[in-house]
Design a protein around this motif. Sequence first.
Motif, short mmCIF file in Angstrom:
data_model
loop_
_atom_site.label_atom_id
_atom_site.label_comp_id
_atom_site.label_asym_id
_atom_site.label_seq_id
_atom_site.Cartn_x
_atom_site.Cartn_y
_atom_site.Cartn_z
N ASN A 200 -12.01 -9.64 5.99
CA ASN A 200 -12.56 -8.43 6.64
C ASN A 200 -14.04 -8.21 6.30
OD1 ASN A 200 -10.17 -7.82 7.88
ND2 ASN A 200 -9.53 -6.28 6.40
N ARG B 3 -15.05 -7.61 -0.80
CA ARG B 3 -14.66 -8.47 0.32
C ARG B 3 -15.37 -9.83 0.25
NH1 ARG B 3 -15.47 -4.60 5.21
NH2 ARG B 3 -16.35 -3.17 3.67
N THR C 299 -8.73 -3.24 -6.30
CA THR C 299 -9.08 -2.13 -5.41
C THR C 299 -9.31 -0.81 -6.15
OG1 THR C 299 -6.77 -1.47 -5.04
CG2 THR C 299 -7.68 -3.12 -3.55
N LEU D 299 -8.56 0.42 1.98
CA LEU D 299 -7.70 -0.03 3.07
C LEU D 299 -8.14 -1.40 3.59
CD1 LEU D 299 -7.11 3.24 5.13
CD2 LEU D 299 -5.39 1.91 3.89
N LEU D 300 -9.46 -1.57 3.77
CA LEU D 300 -9.99 -2.85 4.26
C LEU D 300 -9.76 -3.97 3.25
CD1 LEU D 300 -13.35 -1.58 5.79
CD2 LEU D 300 -11.49 -2.68 7.06
N GLN E 228 -7.49 -3.99 0.77
CA GLN E 228 -6.06 -4.25 0.59
C GLN E 228 -5.51 -5.10 1.72
OE1 GLN E 228 -4.36 -3.47 -2.22
NE2 GLN E 228 -2.85 -4.82 -1.30
N GLU E 229 -6.00 -4.84 2.94
CA GLU E 229 -5.57 -5.65 4.09
C GLU E 229 -6.00 -7.10 3.89
OE1 GLU E 229 -7.15 -5.86 8.53
OE2 GLU E 229 -6.13 -3.95 8.13
N ALA E 230 -7.23 -7.29 3.38
CA ALA E 230 -7.73 -8.65 3.13
C ALA E 230 -6.92 -9.33 2.02
CB ALA E 230 -9.21 -8.59 2.74
N THR F 115 -3.81 -8.72 1.23
CA THR F 115 -2.47 -9.03 1.75
C THR F 115 -2.49 -10.36 2.49
OG1 THR F 115 -1.94 -6.68 1.91
CG2 THR F 115 -0.60 -8.19 3.22
N LYS F 116 -3.54 -10.57 3.30
CA LYS F 116 -3.68 -11.84 4.01
C LYS F 116 -3.85 -13.00 3.02
CE LYS F 116 -6.47 -9.79 7.57
NZ LYS F 116 -7.73 -9.94 8.30
N THR G 274 -0.58 -14.19 1.22
CA THR G 274 0.49 -14.78 2.02
C THR G 274 0.74 -16.24 1.62
OG1 THR G 274 -0.12 -13.35 3.87
CG2 THR G 274 1.26 -15.25 4.38
N THR H 171 0.03 -0.26 -3.79
CA THR H 171 -0.44 -1.59 -3.39
C THR H 171 0.52 -2.71 -3.77
OG1 THR H 171 -1.70 -1.90 -5.43
CG2 THR H 171 -2.85 -0.85 -3.60
#
Length: 259
Positions: free
Chosen positions: A136, A166, A186, A195-196, A198-200, A202-203, A206, A219
């Motif tokens: 992100n 990031r 975070t 939020l940005l 944490q989304e990164a 999570t990806k 994986t 989280t």
Amino acid sequence: MDTESQIKSPAHPKQLSGFHSNIEFRNVSFAYEEKTVLKEINFKLDQGKTIALVGPSGGGKSTLADLVPRFYDPSSGMILLDGVDLRDFDTEELRGLMGIVTQESILFNDTVFNNIAFGVEHATEAQVMDAAKVANAHGFISQLENGYQTSIGERGSKLSGGQRQRLSIARAVLKNPPILILDEATSALDSESELLVQEALTKLMTNRTTLVIAHRLSTIQHADEILVIEKGQIVQRGTHSQLMSRDGIYQKLSSIQSV
């Protein structure tokens, strides 16, 4: 600068052909000189799984995570990777399996491109850009004066906290390590940046083996196992739902954070 590291590779290290099975802490204790920080830690982190470490500050969570890349060695017990003691591997090769994202981003007075590509030889512009997109980060980088060739200042001083994080995540994405260590990545961010990031994260997590230290319990609710560390010991362990169904530190921490 001239001080020799006490962590040394063996004269004849065992061959390290990647990471295939698990990381195991077996009766691990650790002390800084006279102060005991960890006592008899036992757990196994299987390939592709996520274990989260939570608990009060000063409990030993970061020290535990620092033992995996051999920033320190246990005072007693052993840490095994695929059944082999970490001390039997070449330290540089061992650390090559790991990506680390900490609360404090480690960035240099250099371009965005060079900060993301740090540690990865011959990284292409397309690879760096793809890593930034996963993290992100591509959006804000594209708006910088010189894009990926923009200098970010000492320790990334020209960027916000969320932007710095990031970039650190993009570096880890580019390295593509099988093992991830996330140390409160975070906790120093505002809600929008979190939020940005944490989304990164999570990806990034994986299909990887992840050891994550979390301040915000929201989280890590989907971790395969959560270890509650207090005063150097594992005092509770289980999934989020299991720990929420029991009286104890985890339930108290959760209720405090939800207030």
